[in-house]
Motif scaffolding. Sequence first.
Motif, PDB file in Angstrom:
ATOM      1  N   THR A 244      62.899  32.244  19.737  1.00  0.00           N
ATOM      2  CA  THR A 244      64.325  32.525  19.631  1.00  0.00           C
ATOM      3  C   THR A 244      64.921  32.825  20.993  1.00  0.00           C
ATOM      4  O   THR A 244      66.037  32.396  21.309  1.00  0.00           O
ATOM      5  CB  THR A 244      64.561  33.718  18.685  1.00  0.00           C
ATOM      6  N   LEU A 245      64.185  33.565  21.822  1.00  0.00           N
ATOM      7  CA  LEU A 245      64.671  33.906  23.154  1.00  0.00           C
ATOM      8  C   LEU A 245      64.995  32.652  23.954  1.00  0.00           C
ATOM      9  O   LEU A 245      66.053  32.551  24.587  1.00  0.00           O
ATOM     10  CB  LEU A 245      63.642  34.751  23.896  1.00  0.00           C
ATOM     11  N   ARG A 246      64.106  31.690  23.935  1.00  0.00           N
ATOM     12  CA  ARG A 246      64.345  30.468  24.710  1.00  0.00           C
ATOM     13  C   ARG A 246      65.589  29.740  24.185  1.00  0.00           C
ATOM     14  O   ARG A 246      66.359  29.169  24.959  1.00  0.00           O
ATOM     15  CB  ARG A 246      63.128  29.557  24.658  1.00  0.00           C
ATOM     16  N   GLY A 247      65.772  29.746  22.863  1.00  0.00           N
ATOM     17  CA  GLY A 247      66.956  29.129  22.294  1.00  0.00           C
ATOM     18  C   GLY A 247      68.234  29.810  22.748  1.00  0.00           C
ATOM     19  O   GLY A 247      69.219  29.155  23.105  1.00  0.00           O
ATOM     20  N   LEU A 248      68.220  31.139  22.737  1.00  0.00           N
ATOM     21  CA  LEU A 248      69.387  31.897  23.178  1.00  0.00           C
ATOM     22  C   LEU A 248      69.668  31.683  24.665  1.00  0.00           C
ATOM     23  O   LEU A 248      70.832  31.617  25.080  1.00  0.00           O
ATOM     24  CB  LEU A 248      69.180  33.386  22.899  1.00  0.00           C
ATOM     25  N   MET A 249      68.617  31.566  25.460  1.00  0.00           N
ATOM     26  CA  MET A 249      68.795  31.318  26.884  1.00  0.00           C
ATOM     27  C   MET A 249      69.351  29.920  27.126  1.00  0.00           C
ATOM     28  O   MET A 249      70.260  29.727  27.945  1.00  0.00           O
ATOM     29  CB  MET A 249      67.468  31.495  27.620  1.00  0.00           C
ATOM     30  N   ALA A 250      68.816  28.936  26.397  1.00  0.00           N
ATOM     31  CA  ALA A 250      69.220  27.547  26.600  1.00  0.00           C
ATOM     32  C   ALA A 250      70.636  27.281  26.103  1.00  0.00           C
ATOM     33  O   ALA A 250      71.407  26.552  26.748  1.00  0.00           O
ATOM     34  CB  ALA A 250      68.240  26.608  25.896  1.00  0.00           C
ATOM     35  N   GLU A 251      70.993  27.866  24.983  1.00  0.00           N
ATOM     36  CA  GLU A 251      72.269  27.528  24.353  1.00  0.00           C
ATOM     37  C   GLU A 251      73.365  28.566  24.577  1.00  0.00           C
ATOM     38  O   GLU A 251      74.542  28.280  24.356  1.00  0.00           O
ATOM     39  CB  GLU A 251      72.054  27.301  22.855  1.00  0.00           C
ATOM     40  N   GLU A 252      72.959  29.772  24.997  1.00  0.00           N
ATOM     41  CA  GLU A 252      73.947  30.834  25.183  1.00  0.00           C
ATOM     42  C   GLU A 252      73.934  31.417  26.593  1.00  0.00           C
ATOM     43  O   GLU A 252      74.783  32.244  26.932  1.00  0.00           O
ATOM     44  CB  GLU A 252      73.678  31.966  24.177  1.00  0.00           C
ATOM     45  N   GLY A 253      72.961  31.024  27.395  1.00  0.00           N
ATOM     46  CA  GLY A 253      72.839  31.596  28.728  1.00  0.00           C
ATOM     47  C   GLY A 253      72.524  33.075  28.700  1.00  0.00           C
ATOM     48  O   GLY A 253      72.932  33.845  29.568  1.00  0.00           O
ATOM     49  N   LEU A 254      71.777  33.486  27.679  1.00  0.00           N
ATOM     50  CA  LEU A 254      71.490  34.906  27.461  1.00  0.00           C
ATOM     51  C   LEU A 254      70.600  35.490  28.551  1.00  0.00           C
ATOM     52  O   LEU A 254      69.659  34.837  29.029  1.00  0.00           O
ATOM     53  CB  LEU A 254      70.798  35.070  26.111  1.00  0.00           C
ATOM     54  N   ASP A 255      70.882  36.737  28.932  1.00  0.00           N
ATOM     55  CA  ASP A 255      70.008  37.482  29.847  1.00  0.00           C
ATOM     56  C   ASP A 255      68.788  37.956  29.055  1.00  0.00           C
ATOM     57  O   ASP A 255      68.932  38.744  28.111  1.00  0.00           O
ATOM     58  CB  ASP A 255      70.759  38.682  30.415  1.00  0.00           C
ATOM     59  N   PRO A 256      67.595  37.484  29.379  1.00  0.00           N
ATOM     60  CA  PRO A 256      66.417  37.827  28.572  1.00  0.00           C
ATOM     61  C   PRO A 256      66.036  39.294  28.598  1.00  0.00           C
ATOM     62  O   PRO A 256      65.425  39.795  27.654  1.00  0.00           O
ATOM     63  CB  PRO A 256      65.303  36.962  29.185  1.00  0.00           C
ATOM     64  N   ALA A 257      66.381  39.999  29.667  1.00  0.00           N
ATOM     65  CA  ALA A 257      65.973  41.406  29.793  1.00  0.00           C
ATOM     66  C   ALA A 257      66.543  42.247  28.655  1.00  0.00           C
ATOM     67  O   ALA A 257      65.840  43.089  28.075  1.00  0.00           O
ATOM     68  CB  ALA A 257      66.409  41.956  31.142  1.00  0.00           C
ATOM     69  N   ASP A 258      67.801  42.036  28.330  1.00  0.00           N
ATOM     70  CA  ASP A 258      68.448  42.798  27.258  1.00  0.00           C
ATOM     71  C   ASP A 258      67.790  42.505  25.914  1.00  0.00           C
ATOM     72  O   ASP A 258      67.521  43.414  25.125  1.00  0.00           O
ATOM     73  CB  ASP A 258      69.935  42.452  27.210  1.00  0.00           C
TER      74      ASP A 258
END
Length: 253
Positions: A83-97
């Motif tokens: 899920t993290l990779r999806g959020l990073m790829a599609e939302e530009g999410l900061d993984p630390a949070d």
Amino acid sequence: MNRIPDPDSFAALKEHALRAEAKGFDHVETWVFDLDNTLYPASSRLFDQIDAKITAYIAHHYDIDGLSARALQKHYYRKHGTTLRGLMAEEGLDPADFLAFVHDIDHSVLVPAPELAAGIARLPGRRFVLTNGSRRHAESVIARLGVADLFEDVFDIAAAGFVPKPEHAAYDAFLKLHGVVPDRAAMFEDLSTNLVVPHSLGMRTVLVTPRGGEPEGLERLTASDDASPAPHVDHMTDDLPGFLTALAIVASE
């Protein structure tokens, strides 16, 4: 005081030993372990806490209900591996949070595992944890299990550049960083799909299955994972401490 195994336990260890000997571990000098539902049993339900936190994170992030969040979580997991990779790829999410939130769980459900510790301690050579989780979570787990001092390092999702197993790049990054020779290494995993690349690289592979078929959280399932043997699985066990003890039996003969 060492516990003397009962006849049934001894028979199980002997069977483990014979199978381990047939698969050949005498060449292994580096031992690599997945973390969640591998070093600790799925029956602890620890990963269920993480799974629920991931759903809650998505629900809050998108301001949607739990069922919708669960469906989106499944979509990201299937498409991107985590899920993290999806959020990073599609939302530009900061993984630390994300990682700080989903790994803020109750680790006290884990208890010291002296038989596991003894089994790992007997393994000759180097030992590592390779996880799609965070270092903080991994260190909390191995500390609770009483095995923290038995590992040379924890290779987490950040060290892999947030590229998760089963992607080839995740294993390549680990092998390069620590100078591990794959055809002289063994990998222990609870997800069959995460053993495909290690096997192709020449690593000895062990699939750790749950006892009694305990259900797993969404984030630990893929369509290809089941209890049936596969060409990339050299050995299967639902008793990791017993299997590691068996390796010691083989080595001493």
